[in-house]
Design a protein around this motif. Structure first.
Motif, PDB file in Angstrom:
ATOM      1  N   GLN A   1       6.904   1.306  -6.531  1.00 59.55           N
ATOM      2  CA  GLN A   1       7.555   2.614  -6.527  1.00 59.55           C
ATOM      3  C   GLN A   1       7.706   3.183  -7.928  1.00 59.55           C
ATOM      4  N   LYS A   2       8.151   2.350  -8.857  1.00 57.67           N
ATOM      5  CA  LYS A   2       8.351   2.801 -10.243  1.00 57.67           C
ATOM      6  C   LYS A   2       7.051   3.354 -10.801  1.00 57.67           C
TER       7      LYS A   2
ATOM      8  N   VAL B   1      -3.269   3.655  -2.653  1.00 55.42           N
ATOM      9  CA  VAL B   1      -2.939   2.771  -3.765  1.00 55.42           C
ATOM     10  C   VAL B   1      -2.653   1.394  -3.187  1.00 55.42           C
ATOM     11  N   LYS B   2      -3.252   0.389  -3.808  1.00 58.24           N
ATOM     12  CA  LYS B   2      -3.075  -0.979  -3.339  1.00 58.24           C
ATOM     13  C   LYS B   2      -2.526  -1.816  -4.486  1.00 58.24           C
ATOM     14  N   ALA B   3      -1.497  -2.608  -4.176  1.00 55.92           N
ATOM     15  CA  ALA B   3      -0.912  -3.435  -5.233  1.00 55.92           C
ATOM     16  C   ALA B   3      -0.568  -4.798  -4.678  1.00 55.92           C
TER      17      ALA B   3
ATOM     18  N   ASP C   1       3.921   2.060   2.581  1.00 52.99           N
ATOM     19  CA  ASP C   1       3.549   1.317   3.796  1.00 52.99           C
ATOM     20  C   ASP C   1       3.014   2.263   4.874  1.00 52.99           C
ATOM     21  N   PRO C   2       1.971   3.001   4.609  1.00 52.86           N
ATOM     22  CA  PRO C   2       1.510   3.958   5.628  1.00 52.86           C
ATOM     23  C   PRO C   2       1.131   3.238   6.917  1.00 52.86           C
TER      24      PRO C   2
ATOM     25  N   MET D   1       0.826  -1.196   0.000  1.00 52.25           N
ATOM     26  CA  MET D   1       0.000   0.000   0.000  1.00 52.25           C
ATOM     27  C   MET D   1       0.861   1.248   0.000  1.00 52.25           C
ATOM     28  N   ALA D   2       0.300   2.304  -0.576  1.00 55.17           N
ATOM     29  CA  ALA D   2       0.930   3.616  -0.495  1.00 55.17           C
ATOM     30  C   ALA D   2      -0.174   4.628  -0.264  1.00 55.17           C
TER      31      ALA D   2
END
Ligand code: ADP
Ligand code: ZN
Length: 730
Positions: free
Chosen positions: A702-703, A693-695, A725-726, A638-639
């Motif tokens: 990051q890219k 954002v979830k991946a 990584d909040p 996550m970001a």
């Protein structure tokens, strides 16, 4: 040192701490310089600090390239440190200039080693002898050839500094210049080890064996509070010292470091180097330089101690590894626990993550076989884990505006009769979280944030816990201007103290809350006094949950065990579980067994049941299964993106635009959620909008984030912060 060498005139790329997005080319100075050298370079009209990072790019008019001014008298940055800074920058999406700033946070690194005056026995004779002079000479005689500062000599002799100066004039005491940055005393790994219990000895041996592999590895050292984790990891430090390598111990809170430093001194004979916001600038420089010269064997510090220039790092201990304060929430948004593992992996060093209540991340890494696990199951000595019970608040008879249930009250009475201490835990500072006008219903809020003002009755002020703004407690409602109708709603620790004092007028009641102290030292002294029996009933916030010993404490009452279970934070259950267990761990540390009582309106909630049962493994397994199903950390990535501006329209427009143009994210299968107002939608007058954002775990997040963010121009007041990584969802 085998680092690459650049001859005079060679083109070198220099990284500076200036906010420029690239390396700058310079010519190596007269005498050349090493890769990694700390240098001073001209930048426009200024001279700035930089590090030689590699070969110059040569894409600049060669005639115009300026020369490095000078090479500083500092050990060059090691290649592994360059790599570490680069990796952290890539991971956290931070410009390299900011990383360098983080790695050079000590004053005067370029200055010539500064000197100070020191004093020792001289050869001359004083013209006349006084009592004061005799004392000074006796002290210096006792310490033979050793030298001291003026103040030290005067203090030891119990005289004024002028007496010492007078003796200097006559040559009876000699005055010399000595370097200010003195090396740290040599620690002795065999100085004061304790005899370990069998379980502790097994744990210590596992850690020592890991160090002897001479390579990277991470061990989760899990053990209930008081089981001796600190004792055990100090044995790993001892092994590291024996190998001639440097050790770093990260602590979450500087308030705890005083007690810890004393333990280090008792174990190794001398104090270690310290690095945190509480040490002076002079000490900071000393620490930075000595670490860089390999003359500091052990550093005890906060997060940023990871970025010191270690020469030979063998071990990093992260104490209380689950603690949320390891996540830096300002500037470079990194998690010190995770970056410690990265640093150790690059250096071939060992990591020990110590906790009574590990994070789900670390637990999962053990399950996945990436970390070793060492467990201390019993408390040291006779103390046992407290008995845990729930108090079902649905059936308790508690008057309006009061919070202590009859059951808890009885339990406290029992302790008072036996002369034992009780702790009442409530994680809310101040008197009352809400102040409401009973005439119009208005709740007093902060002028700059979307947060309520909290009444602090000791200070007789209202305070915003978001931005720190305070204002006097009004007598009339700011909205309807009716007088005398403002009323507190809900409990804070100060209000609990009022209730408890009314219930037990003869008991000594104290409040422990971080905002009541002027300094970390004052707080520590007070905690110490309370631990020695200076109070009968302690009312505390989460401050007391962290690592303090209260030997005479046998009852913990948790006022609102449901508090942490509300809210949208994905770690809410984990945090509640950890916090409740830690608080409960305060009870019964010495001979007397303790009891923990949790007041709750939902005794059948899964988290509350797991706490009561003390069944950690099933709690972790259930929590892990839920996160896995939801694809969230540690099983997904996550970001958080926080956009802010003084102009609300502007942030929402940008947020919506970002959510629409998400092609770079979709390409890696990531999803965008939002924009939504951040949980605190306005802070210090800035409106805040959040995207998440979830991946998938393996996605190159990051890219994709960089490519995505690059599509948008941040004009005027707009700011964007990306948080990988909040941890907190503010
Ligand atoms: P933890 O870090 O797990 O909370 P500590 O290492 O702080 O536990 O130990 C708790 C208390 O027990 C400390 O006061 C410590 O000095 C004491 N203790 C632990 N192990 C030993 C031992 N082997 N011998 C003597 N005292 C010990
Ligand atoms: Zn505010």
């Amino acid at each position: 040192m085998t680092a690459e060498f650049f001859h005079e005139g060679d083109l070198v790329a220099v990284l500076t701490a200036q906010p420029i997005d690239r390396f700058l080319d310079y010519k190596a100075p007269e005498g050349g310089c090493h890769m990694g050298a700390f240098v001073e370079v001209p930048l426009g009209p200024r001279k700035v600090l930089g590090v030689v990072w590699g070969n110059g790019a040569g894409d600049f008019d060669c005639a115009k390239v300026r020369s490095v001014i000078r090479v500083l008298d500092v050990v060059p940055m090691r290649e592994e440190m360059q790599l570490f800074l680069t990796r952290v920058a890539d991971y956290t999406i931070t410009p390299m200039s900011q990383m360098l700033r983080l790695a050079t946070r000590a004053p005067g690194l370029g200055d010539a080693p500064s000197m100070r005056k020191v004093y020792r026995m001289g050869t001359g004779q004083p013209d006349r002898i006084t009592d004061a002079r005799t004392k000074v000479l006796a002290v210096l005689d006792e310490y033979g050839g050793l030298s001291f500062t003026l103040k030290e000599v005067a203090d030891m002799a119990g005289v004024g500094t002028s007496v010492v100066k007078g003796l200097v004039k006559q040559g009876a005491v000699s005055e010399e210049d000595a370097p200010r940055d003195v090396p740290y005393s040599t620690l002795d790994p065999d100085y004061g080890g304790k005899e370990l219990s069998t379980e502790q000895a097994v744990g210590a041996e596992a850690l020592r064996a890991a160090l002897r592999t001479d390579g990277y590895g991470t061990t989760l050292l899990k053990g209930v509070t008081g089981s001796g984790k600190t004792e055990v990891y100090l044995e790993a430090v001892a092994e590291c010292l024996r190998q001639g390598k440097q050790a770093l111990v990260l602590l979450p809170e500087i308030a705890l470091s005083g007690e810890f430093i004393n333990r280090v001194e008792a174990r190794f004979g001398f104090k270690p180097a310290e690095w945190h916001s509480g040490v002076t600038m002079t000490e900071r420089r000393r620490c930075w330089k000595m670490v860089g010269q390999g003359a500091a064997q052990m550093v005890v510090g906060a997060r940023s101690a990871l970025f010191l220039p270690y020469q030979n790092l063998g071990l990093i201990v992260v104490d209380e590894e689950h603690d949320t304060s390891y996540k830096q929430e300002d500037g470079v948004l990194y998690n010190a626990r995770d970056m410690a593992v990265l640093r150790a992996a690059i250096n071939g060093a060992q990591v020990v993550l110590a906790s009574a209540t590990p994070s789900l991340e670390s637990w999962a890494n053990v399950e996945a076989g990436k970390y070793q696990r060492v467990e201390l199951k019993s408390r040291f000595g006779p103390a046992v884990m407290p008995e845990m019970t729930a108090i079902d608040m649905r059936v308790e008879d508690v008057p309006n505006g009061k919070w202590v249930s009859p059951t808890l009250k009885n339990a406290i009475s029992g302790r008072l009769e036996k002369g034992e201490q009780s702790l009442i835990f409530l994680n809310r500072r101040g008197y009352a979280p809400i102040t409401i006008c009973r005439a119009c219903g208005h709740q007093i809020g902060c002028d700059h944030c979307d947060a309520r003002m909290v009444e602090h009755r000791f200070l007789n002020r209202l305070m915003c816990h978001q931005c720190g703004e305070t204002k006097p407690m009004p007598t009339v409602c700011p909205h309807c201007e009716v007088e005398g109708k403002l009323a507190p709603v809900g409990p804070g620790v100060e209000r609990m103290a009022e209730e408890v004092t009314a219930l037990f007028p003869d008991a000594r009641v104290v409040v422990l809350s971080s905002d009541l102290y002027g300094s970390a030292r004052a707080m520590k002294a007070h905690i110490e006094e309370i631990a020695q029996g200076g109070a009968d009933i302690i009312i505390g916030t989460q401050l007391v949950a962290k690592g303090h010993n209260f030997p005479n404490l046998t009852l913990v009452g948790v006022i609102d065990a449901d508090l942490g279970l509300q809210g949208s934070d994905l770690r809410a259950a984990e945090r509640t579980f950890q916090l409740m267990r830690q608080v409960a761990g305060r009870a019964g540390r010495a001979e007397t067994p303790g009891t923990a009582m949790l007041q709750t309106f939902q005794p059948e909630h899964a988290v509350i049941m797991a706490i009561l049962a003390g069944d950690e493994e099933s709690f972790w397994a259930a929590e892990a299964a839920e996160r896995k199903a939801a694809g969230v950390p540690p099983y997904g990535r996550m970001a958080g993106i926080i956009l802010s501006s003084t102009n609300a329209q502007e942030v929402f427009d940008l947020g919506a635009d970002m959510a629409r143009r998400d092609e770079p994210l979709r390409r890696i299968g990531a999803q965008v959620f939002g924009p939504a107002p951040a949980p605190i939608a306005r802070v210090r007058g800035r409106h805040r909008v959040r995207l998440l954002v979830k991946a998938e775990k393996a996605a190159p997040l990051q890219k994709a984030l960089v490519a995505w963010a690059a599509q948008f121009k941040l004009r005027g007041e707009l700011r964007m912060a990306i948080d990988i990584d909040p941890q907190s969802f503010y």
